[in-house]
Design a protein around this motif. Structure first.
Motif, PDB file in Angstrom:
ATOM      1  N   SER A 220       4.101   1.686   2.296  1.00 33.44           N
ATOM      2  CA  SER A 220       5.317   2.250   1.717  1.00 33.44           C
ATOM      3  C   SER A 220       5.172   3.760   1.490  1.00 33.44           C
ATOM      4  O   SER A 220       4.112   4.233   1.061  1.00 33.44           O
ATOM      5  CB  SER A 220       5.587   1.534   0.382  1.00 33.44           C
ATOM      6  OG  SER A 220       6.663   2.136  -0.276  1.00 33.44           O
ATOM      7  N   PHE A 221       6.251   4.458   1.793  1.00 39.86           N
ATOM      8  CA  PHE A 221       6.228   5.922   1.697  1.00 39.86           C
ATOM      9  C   PHE A 221       7.498   6.423   1.036  1.00 39.86           C
ATOM     10  O   PHE A 221       8.586   5.927   1.296  1.00 39.86           O
ATOM     11  CB  PHE A 221       6.162   6.557   3.095  1.00 39.86           C
ATOM     12  CG  PHE A 221       4.914   6.191   3.848  1.00 39.86           C
ATOM     13  CD1 PHE A 221       3.822   7.045   3.852  1.00 39.86           C
ATOM     14  CD2 PHE A 221       4.833   4.997   4.537  1.00 39.86           C
ATOM     15  CE1 PHE A 221       2.670   6.696   4.534  1.00 39.86           C
ATOM     16  CE2 PHE A 221       3.690   4.640   5.225  1.00 39.86           C
ATOM     17  CZ  PHE A 221       2.596   5.494   5.219  1.00 39.86           C
ATOM     18  N   SER A 222       7.334   7.437   0.222  1.00 38.46           N
ATOM     19  CA  SER A 222       8.474   8.184  -0.259  1.00 38.46           C
ATOM     20  C   SER A 222       8.223   9.613   0.200  1.00 38.46           C
ATOM     21  O   SER A 222       7.249  10.245  -0.211  1.00 38.46           O
ATOM     22  CB  SER A 222       8.525   8.095  -1.784  1.00 38.46           C
ATOM     23  OG  SER A 222       9.665   8.755  -2.242  1.00 38.46           O
ATOM     24  N   THR A 223       9.084  10.095   1.074  1.00 39.11           N
ATOM     25  CA  THR A 223       8.816  11.372   1.723  1.00 39.11           C
ATOM     26  C   THR A 223       9.969  12.342   1.497  1.00 39.11           C
ATOM     27  O   THR A 223      11.104  11.931   1.270  1.00 39.11           O
ATOM     28  CB  THR A 223       8.587  11.173   3.241  1.00 39.11           C
ATOM     29  OG1 THR A 223       8.521  12.445   3.879  1.00 39.11           O
ATOM     30  CG2 THR A 223       9.691  10.365   3.892  1.00 39.11           C
ATOM     31  N   ASN A 224       9.642  13.616   1.604  1.00 32.71           N
ATOM     32  CA  ASN A 224      10.713  14.619   1.550  1.00 32.71           C
ATOM     33  C   ASN A 224      11.415  14.734   2.906  1.00 32.71           C
ATOM     34  O   ASN A 224      12.403  15.454   3.027  1.00 32.71           O
ATOM     35  CB  ASN A 224      10.179  15.975   1.078  1.00 32.71           C
ATOM     36  CG  ASN A 224       9.120  16.551   2.002  1.00 32.71           C
ATOM     37  OD1 ASN A 224       9.116  16.303   3.206  1.00 32.71           O
ATOM     38  ND2 ASN A 224       8.216  17.349   1.430  1.00 32.71           N
ATOM     39  N   GLY A 225      10.891  14.072   3.898  1.00 34.36           N
ATOM     40  CA  GLY A 225      11.574  13.982   5.195  1.00 34.36           C
ATOM     41  C   GLY A 225      11.390  15.170   6.115  1.00 34.36           C
ATOM     42  O   GLY A 225      11.879  15.153   7.255  1.00 34.36           O
ATOM     43  N   ILE A 226      10.668  16.172   5.677  1.00 35.45           N
ATOM     44  CA  ILE A 226      10.628  17.411   6.467  1.00 35.45           C
ATOM     45  C   ILE A 226       9.914  17.235   7.803  1.00 35.45           C
ATOM     46  O   ILE A 226      10.377  17.725   8.828  1.00 35.45           O
ATOM     47  CB  ILE A 226      10.011  18.541   5.615  1.00 35.45           C
ATOM     48  CG1 ILE A 226      11.072  18.979   4.592  1.00 35.45           C
ATOM     49  CG2 ILE A 226       9.571  19.723   6.479  1.00 35.45           C
ATOM     50  CD1 ILE A 226      10.620  19.986   3.600  1.00 35.45           C
ATOM     51  N   ASN A 227       8.792  16.564   7.814  1.00 33.35           N
ATOM     52  CA  ASN A 227       8.112  16.395   9.116  1.00 33.35           C
ATOM     53  C   ASN A 227       8.269  14.971   9.661  1.00 33.35           C
ATOM     54  O   ASN A 227       7.442  14.487  10.413  1.00 33.35           O
ATOM     55  CB  ASN A 227       6.646  16.828   9.037  1.00 33.35           C
ATOM     56  CG  ASN A 227       5.866  16.033   8.012  1.00 33.35           C
ATOM     57  OD1 ASN A 227       6.441  15.205   7.306  1.00 33.35           O
ATOM     58  ND2 ASN A 227       4.570  16.281   7.925  1.00 33.35           N
TER      59      ASN A 227
ATOM     60  N   TRP B 255       0.873  -1.170   0.000  1.00 32.77           N
ATOM     61  CA  TRP B 255       0.000   0.000   0.000  1.00 32.77           C
ATOM     62  C   TRP B 255       0.913   1.224   0.000  1.00 32.77           C
ATOM     63  O   TRP B 255       1.589   1.495   0.986  1.00 32.77           O
ATOM     64  CB  TRP B 255      -0.899   0.020   1.232  1.00 32.77           C
ATOM     65  CG  TRP B 255      -1.740  -1.212   1.440  1.00 32.77           C
ATOM     66  CD1 TRP B 255      -1.440  -2.292   2.198  1.00 32.77           C
ATOM     67  CD2 TRP B 255      -3.041  -1.478   0.888  1.00 32.77           C
ATOM     68  NE1 TRP B 255      -2.456  -3.218   2.153  1.00 32.77           N
ATOM     69  CE2 TRP B 255      -3.455  -2.746   1.358  1.00 32.77           C
ATOM     70  CE3 TRP B 255      -3.894  -0.765   0.031  1.00 32.77           C
ATOM     71  CZ2 TRP B 255      -4.684  -3.315   1.015  1.00 32.77           C
ATOM     72  CZ3 TRP B 255      -5.121  -1.344  -0.296  1.00 32.77           C
ATOM     73  CH2 TRP B 255      -5.499  -2.596   0.186  1.00 32.77           C
ATOM     74  N   ASP B 256       0.950   1.908  -1.122  1.00 34.24           N
ATOM     75  CA  ASP B 256       1.804   3.091  -1.257  1.00 34.24           C
ATOM     76  C   ASP B 256       1.019   4.345  -0.914  1.00 34.24           C
ATOM     77  O   ASP B 256      -0.147   4.467  -1.301  1.00 34.24           O
ATOM     78  CB  ASP B 256       2.253   3.236  -2.715  1.00 34.24           C
ATOM     79  CG  ASP B 256       3.553   2.531  -2.995  1.00 34.24           C
ATOM     80  OD1 ASP B 256       4.500   2.732  -2.223  1.00 34.24           O
ATOM     81  OD2 ASP B 256       3.607   1.782  -3.991  1.00 34.24           O
ATOM     82  N   PHE B 257       1.680   5.251  -0.250  1.00 36.39           N
ATOM     83  CA  PHE B 257       1.051   6.547   0.031  1.00 36.39           C
ATOM     84  C   PHE B 257       1.946   7.627  -0.546  1.00 36.39           C
ATOM     85  O   PHE B 257       3.116   7.736  -0.173  1.00 36.39           O
ATOM     86  CB  PHE B 257       0.878   6.742   1.534  1.00 36.39           C
ATOM     87  CG  PHE B 257      -0.070   5.745   2.137  1.00 36.39           C
ATOM     88  CD1 PHE B 257      -1.424   6.028   2.233  1.00 36.39           C
ATOM     89  CD2 PHE B 257       0.378   4.503   2.572  1.00 36.39           C
ATOM     90  CE1 PHE B 257      -2.313   5.089   2.748  1.00 36.39           C
ATOM     91  CE2 PHE B 257      -0.491   3.559   3.090  1.00 36.39           C
ATOM     92  CZ  PHE B 257      -1.844   3.850   3.183  1.00 36.39           C
ATOM     93  N   ILE B 258       1.398   8.382  -1.475  1.00 38.36           N
ATOM     94  CA  ILE B 258       2.217   9.430  -2.060  1.00 38.36           C
ATOM     95  C   ILE B 258       1.442  10.743  -2.078  1.00 38.36           C
ATOM     96  O   ILE B 258       0.256  10.798  -1.796  1.00 38.36           O
ATOM     97  CB  ILE B 258       2.707   9.082  -3.479  1.00 38.36           C
ATOM     98  CG1 ILE B 258       1.557   9.098  -4.476  1.00 38.36           C
ATOM     99  CG2 ILE B 258       3.433   7.760  -3.533  1.00 38.36           C
ATOM    100  CD1 ILE B 258       2.067   9.397  -5.858  1.00 38.36           C
ATOM    101  N   GLY B 259       2.165  11.781  -2.442  1.00 38.67           N
ATOM    102  CA  GLY B 259       1.533  13.090  -2.559  1.00 38.67           C
ATOM    103  C   GLY B 259       1.844  13.655  -3.919  1.00 38.67           C
ATOM    104  O   GLY B 259       1.900  12.890  -4.883  1.00 38.67           O
ATOM    105  N   GLY B 260       2.229  14.909  -3.949  1.00 38.24           N
ATOM    106  CA  GLY B 260       2.646  15.737  -2.860  1.00 38.24           C
ATOM    107  C   GLY B 260       3.483  15.029  -1.807  1.00 38.24           C
ATOM    108  O   GLY B 260       4.188  14.088  -2.084  1.00 38.24           O
TER     109      GLY B 260
END
Lengths: 335, 417
Positions: free
Chosen positions: B112-119, B73-78
């Motif tokens: 699964s997440f691909s994040t910019n890591g900011i928060n 289960w992928d979560f993306i944005g944004g």
């Protein structure tokens, strides 16, 4: 290789395939456009196929100058039933095609193109069967392929089986009925499809080329071509008489660039690119409906071929294998 | 025993169905190379949409399109973690429903997440990580040195335009991300980062990869953008950078513990038109949903990812999938979509494509026209890659370690996007 130039003489030119012609206003192709179109066809060595208007009147006459220009080159005429064009050459061509949306009682041309929705085809199966003995080639085109459901598969199989019985009786009498859905596949060793944009191209009254008339209808009806969301456009043309033909991605119109079709042996399938684009959104990919219907026809042809062989030698060079699917998509991993 | 670290396959690669929630089209950043041209603050996924989608997916357990051993289960944005509360609720619901339905994915799922890591450090995110630790894959994107990172990965302007679209500011995000790297690596020691290279980034490749290694990131997945952004001479500059990087990795001995996806033994070979004819990417086998409940063959076919084309919507959560619109994706192969120059290419293997970019750049409405903007960049990569392996093998031979390496090297599956 391009072989045919289809010229729509008018916006109301008879629909002769899956797509209905929604254009009802008369708009005759300008005579100069017609002349240029014919010249284009001559220079490209193309057989001209004129599609005549459906003005709803019997034996109408085009303006005299049109008749002369039309007959300035060898041609095939596709015309609406009851509206046989008068051009001064009355005998007509063996390959002229009469088009109708109603099952006729008698046919004047040597080729009949009968356009019917599936339900009407079922309802009028006996009247249609009577045409098989007419000596006329019958092309039946189903006009609501997109509505066909898996729940209708059995009904279609049964219908073709019934028609097979009629055709077999005619073969036994020594006749050679020609009915596209059932007898074409028995004669074919390779794909014989519509080939819009490959072997034929359409010239519309506006002087532009289209892959087939349906793409012109869509453009005129402002059916969005999905190409650009910033500037929605319905432009479907692939060139014009001034610039010549300019077909983008022409390879995708060819059989070798259609992954499902190039592995398929439902050789009689129309492989309608317009339906492909409408239903799967990609011009080289057929819909489930188109594949299923074509395979039901293919399998029924196989059955007719085998039944004929019980009577005597029949098309010994043709081999239609037994298969256990009706949509090659189901077995695509085995290709 | 000598070893050469290679990039890891993703979890259950090839055996898992990838299902993606586009939970928001908003992001704190407005990266200059981002292919998401329609990021905005308006489209946030409502809970009802997410729940209906989960129900739709789980109701179709026996459908061939969902008959996979496992699920990601992928979560993306944004930026997905902007919607951490929604994500937490979705994941709780998925777990509960998998259990309640005795679904075969109950013991074989990942979030699964691909994040910019900011928060990443924030409490809500950390609570979520603790709660789901054994079923999580998280990648933080950091592009390299501060200079390289801040060239592209900049904060968005605080105010969106009238259409809700966001614009880049001049403020880089490196410092805001790098502070969370130690925490991330502590929680995900094998974590890899994704680096994207555009034309202006080329001079900084070597120092950036080495910088990421120095931060303790052992796996750097790096790729050039597929879009047609390349300038004349970029390929030669790229080759030079990669050769410098090759020297640094080999001379510094990094190859044993660190991986950089630019270097692979399996690229740069001719490909057989029949035997090697599979599609590169998994578009069509994946399934994505957006805030409106529309379904896509991959997120790259949603409108916010497309510059010129209309979104390729394959259905919605109420009516389900129109399987006709999936057929082109599931019949794609390499040769049908490739121009002749790619079919005949002597160094074809490893040359990637993105189905979404192919579609967006195509002359017609098709997924069967391969975009080739990266052609020269791939060839440059192959030359540098050949240099890397020739140099590394010679070193191993001189150290009498080559045979040991050959005996122990990992078999690599075809890469899938």
């Amino acid at each position: 290789m391009l072989q045919y130039l289809v010229i729509l003489l008018d916006d109301t030119s008879a629909a002769y395939c899956h797509a209905d012609n929604p254009l009802k206003e008369r708009n005759l192709m300008p005579i100069e456009t017609l002349k240029k179109g014919i010249l284009f066809g001559m220079k490209q060595n193309l057989m001209i196929q004129y599609v005549f208007p459906d003005y709803g009147t019997r034996d109408y006459e085009l303006p005299k100058e049109y008749a002369e220009v039309i007959e300035s080159i060898d041609n095939v005429k596709i015309y609406p039933a009851g509206c046989k064009p008068v051009t001064g050459i009355e005998d007509g061509n063996e390959t002229d095609v009469e088009v109708t949306n109603e099952v006729p009682e008698k046919v004047e041309a040597k080729n009949l193109l009968l356009r019917l929705p599936f339900s009407k085809m079922l309802k009028q199966k006996d009247e249609i069967a009577k045409l098989f003995a007419s000596g006329v080639r019958i092309n039946l085109c189903i006009t609501d392929v997109e509505q066909f459901t898996d729940g209708q598969i059995e009904a279609y199989k049964q219908l073709l089986e019934e028609w097979n019985g009629v055709l077999l009786g005619l073969y036994k009498q020594g006749l050679s009925p020609q009915f596209n859905l059932l007898t074409d596949r028995m004669m074919l060793k390779e794909m014989h499809n519509c080939e819009a944009g490959v072997s034929n191209i359409t010239l519309a009254p506006n002087g532009k080329f289209y892959l087939c008339p349906a793409f012109y209808y869509d453009e005129r009806m402002k059916v969005f071509n999905q190409l650009n969301h910033h500037q929605p456009s319905s432009d479907n043309s692939v060139g014009d008489l001034e610039r010549g033909l300019d077909i983008p991605n022409p390879q995708l119109l060819r059989l070798d660039h259609a992954p499902l079709c190039r592995n398929c042996d439902a050789y009689q399938c129309r492989r309608c690119l317009w339906l492909n684009r409408k239903l799967t959104w990609d011009i080289n990919t057929p819909s489930h409906q188109q594949c299923v219907m074509a395979h039901i026809e293919r399998n029924a042809s196989r059955s007719l071929l085998n039944d004929n062989r019980k009577v005597g030698e029949f098309m010994p060079e043709i081999d239609i294998k037994e298969i256990n699917y009706v949509d090659p998509f189901e077995v695509r991993k085995e290709f | 025993m000598t070893k050469i670290k290679e990039n890891q396959d993703s979890w259950q690669s090839g055996m898992a169905k990838n299902i993606t929630f586009i939970v928001t089209k908003d992001c704190q950043l407005a990266c200059k190379y981002c292919y998401l041209v329609g990021k905005n603050v308006k489209e946030r996924m409502p809970w009802e949409v997410a729940k209906t989608f989960v129900d739709y997916v789980l109701d179709h357990e026996t459908d061939p399109d969902f008959a996979y051993e496992s699920v990601v289960w992928d979560f993306i944005g944004g930026e997905p973690f902007l919607e951490i509360e929604l994500i937490d609720k979705i994941c709780d619901y998925i777990k509960t429903e998998l259990f309640r339905r005795n679904h075969h994915w109950f013991n074989s799922y990942r979030f699964s997440f691909s994040t910019n890591g900011i928060n990443y450090h924030e409490k809500a995110v950390q609570d979520f990580i603790k709660k789901n630790r054994d079923h999580l894959s998280i990648g933080i994107t950091i592009d390299g040195t501060e200079k390289k990172h801040d060239m592209n990965r900049v904060w968005k302007q605080p105010v969106a335009d009238d259409n809700g679209l966001t614009k880049p500011s001049e403020r880089g995000s490196y410092k805001d991300v790098v502070k969370n790297i130690p925490l991330w690596l502590e929680q995900f020691p094998g974590g890899g980062t994704k680096v994207t290279i555009s034309s202006a980034d080329i001079p900084y490749i070597t120092e950036s990869v080495l910088h990421l290694y120095s931060l303790g990131i052992h796996e750097v997945n790096i790729n050039v953008v597929f879009e047609d952004v390349w300038q004349e001479g970029d390929d030669l500059k790229f080759e030079e950078q990669l050769m410098q990087l090759a020297d640094a990795i080999i001379d510094g001995g990094y190859y044993q513990d660190y991986a950089c996806s630019f270097f692979s033994e399996h690229i740069g070979k001719p490909m057989d038109p029949e035997r090697d004819n599979q599609n590169w990417c998994g578009a069509g086998k994946m399934l994505s949903v957006d805030a409106a409940g529309n379904l896509y063959p991959c997120t790259r076919f949603a409108q916010y990812s497309l510059r010129d084309k209309e979104a390729w919507i394959i259905g919605n959560i109420k009516d389900g999938i129109d399987k006709n619109r999936l057929r082109p994706f599931l019949t794609l192969d390499r040769t049908t979509q490739s121009p002749q120059k790619c079919i005949e290419c002597e160094v074809a293997s490893g040359c990637a494509w993105c189905q979404g970019e192919n579609f967006d750049a195509a002359q017609t409405h098709t997924v069967f026209e391969r975009a080739t903007a990266i052609c020269l960049m791939h060839k440059a990569r192959v030359r540098a890659n050949n240099y890397y392996w020739n140099k590394l093998y010679r070193k191993l031979e001189l150290e009498d370690l080559r045979e040991q390496y050959e005996a122990n090297k990992r078999k690599v599956k075809p890469e899938i996007c």
